[in-house]
Design a protein around this motif. Structure first.
Motif, mmCIF file in Angstrom:
data_model
loop_
_atom_site.group_PDB
_atom_site.id
_atom_site.type_symbol
_atom_site.label_atom_id
_atom_site.label_comp_id
_atom_site.label_asym_id
_atom_site.label_seq_id
_atom_site.Cartn_x
_atom_site.Cartn_y
_atom_site.Cartn_z
ATOM 1 N N ALA A 279 50.124 39.116 91.877
ATOM 2 C CA ALA A 279 49.410 39.174 93.151
ATOM 3 C C ALA A 279 47.910 38.975 92.959
ATOM 4 N N PRO A 280 47.275 39.639 91.972
ATOM 5 C CA PRO A 280 45.848 39.367 91.735
ATOM 6 C C PRO A 280 45.573 37.913 91.358
ATOM 7 N N ASN B 275 50.609 29.256 101.176
ATOM 8 C CA ASN B 275 51.071 30.600 100.834
ATOM 9 C C ASN B 275 52.494 30.754 101.352
ATOM 10 N N CYS C 63 45.404 25.725 100.490
ATOM 11 C CA CYS C 63 46.373 26.507 99.727
ATOM 12 C C CYS C 63 47.598 26.787 100.591
ATOM 13 N N THR D 33 50.414 29.619 96.491
ATOM 14 C CA THR D 33 50.488 31.026 96.132
ATOM 15 C C THR D 33 51.680 31.639 96.865
ATOM 16 N N TRP E 201 47.334 35.252 92.290
ATOM 17 C CA TRP E 201 47.454 34.438 93.507
ATOM 18 C C TRP E 201 46.235 34.615 94.404
ATOM 19 N N ALA E 202 45.750 35.847 94.507
ATOM 20 C CA ALA E 202 44.554 36.088 95.322
ATOM 21 C C ALA E 202 43.360 35.330 94.758
ATOM 22 N N SER F 182 49.942 38.013 97.609
ATOM 23 C CA SER F 182 48.486 37.895 97.485
ATOM 24 C C SER F 182 47.773 38.586 98.632
ATOM 25 N N ARG F 183 48.488 38.757 99.757
ATOM 26 C CA ARG F 183 47.846 39.285 100.964
ATOM 27 C C ARG F 183 48.573 40.500 101.539
ATOM 28 N N GLU G 32 43.565 31.690 95.800
ATOM 29 C CA GLU G 32 43.161 31.503 97.194
ATOM 30 C C GLU G 32 41.640 31.528 97.332
ATOM 31 N N TYR H 122 47.389 31.213 85.689
ATOM 32 C CA TYR H 122 47.392 30.557 87.001
ATOM 33 C C TYR H 122 45.995 30.176 87.499
ATOM 34 N N SER I 219 53.235 35.339 99.181
ATOM 35 C CA SER I 219 52.857 36.380 100.139
ATOM 36 C C SER I 219 52.258 37.645 99.520
#
Length: 263
Positions: free
Chosen positions: A159-160, A187, A185, A144, A162-163, A148-149, A166, A117, A146
């Protein structure tokens, strides 16, 4: 129309999100260039867009192949005269990625989304940015989800990854903004009608020993409006962010989680 005379590349355009965004872009006047790995699936999307009066072109592009991404971006500019919008909606099958605790996850399974990704978004955004800075305008959109945060278990490397996207989006916005290029981005929380979410919710439901419907109800209840976003809602926001009505928005993470994340 919001995107009249705009040229847009949509990567992963045969998927649920990519195809919906491509349709929405075309309905607002953009010429859409559908990119992905399977030409037959892309042709189906193109035919539906064309049947609705839109303009769509198809190209087989491996987004992890630097040369292919650059060559395709060149072809778009050569053919259409500009590259105004880039949207990356690629996805991976999630079996073996989600639904497993970190301590039980193999390095290879963890690494797959991490290596896919962020790299794919880097290559496609870089190709767009190179051409958009030359013309002094353009919009790069990423997407991304949710986790991610939020602190969500059993996400593996998703999740990492997607973070990382961002963070990449914010950095790109800072670098490209002075040349007239915006980067935003989106989310989103899970969209129930997508095949990928059916797979993902099944993986998490199995891990918790509950039904998929029970897990979906649990996720829905985490939203403020008690409703998960739809693909159409994501596509509508993508249109707005890509348009000249959103010129003040860049370096932002647009919250489309229905209140699952409260900013």
């Amino acid at each position: 129309m919001l995107l009249e005379n705009k040229n847009a590349i949509v990567y992963g355009a045969s998927g649920a999100i990519g195809s919906a965004v491509a349709h929405a872009f075309a309905a607002e006047g953009a010429r859409v260039f559908l990119a992905g790995r399977t030409s037959a699936a892309l042709e189906v999307v193109a035919e539906k867009i064309q049947a609705s009066g839109g303009v769509a072109d198809v190209a087989t592009v491996d987004v992890l192949d630097e040369g292919a991404v650059e060559a395709h971006a060149d072809a778009v500019v050569r053919n259409a005269g500009s590259l105004d919008i880039s949207f990356n909606a690629i996805s991976l099958p999630q079996t073996g990625i989600q639904g497993t605790r970190f301590i039980d996850l193999s390095p290879e399974r963890f690494d797959l989304p991490m290596a896919t990704y962020p790299k794919a978004n880097f290559l496609t955004a870089r190709a767009a940015g190179r051409r958009m800075t030359g013309q002094g305008s353009g919009v790069i959109l990423t997407i991304t989800a949710s986790p991610s945060r939020t602190a969500v278990p059993l996400m593996g490397g998703m999740a990492p990854a997607w973070a990382a996207i961002e963070a990449l989006s914010r950095g790109l916005a800072a670098e490209l903004g002075p040349q007239g290029v915006r980067v935003v981005c989106l989310n989103a929380a899970g969209m129930p009608e997508t095949p990928q979410l059916t797979e993902v919710y099944g993986l998490h439901a199995d891990a918790y020993g509950i039904t998929r419907d029970a897990f979906a109800a649990r996720m829905t209840d985490l939203t403020v409006r008690k409703q998960l976003p739809t693909v159409a809602e994501i596509a509508n926001v993508a249109v707005f962010l890509a348009s000249d009505r959103a010129t003040a928005i860049t370096g932002a993470i647009a919250n489309l989680t229905g209140g699952m994340i409260a900013d």
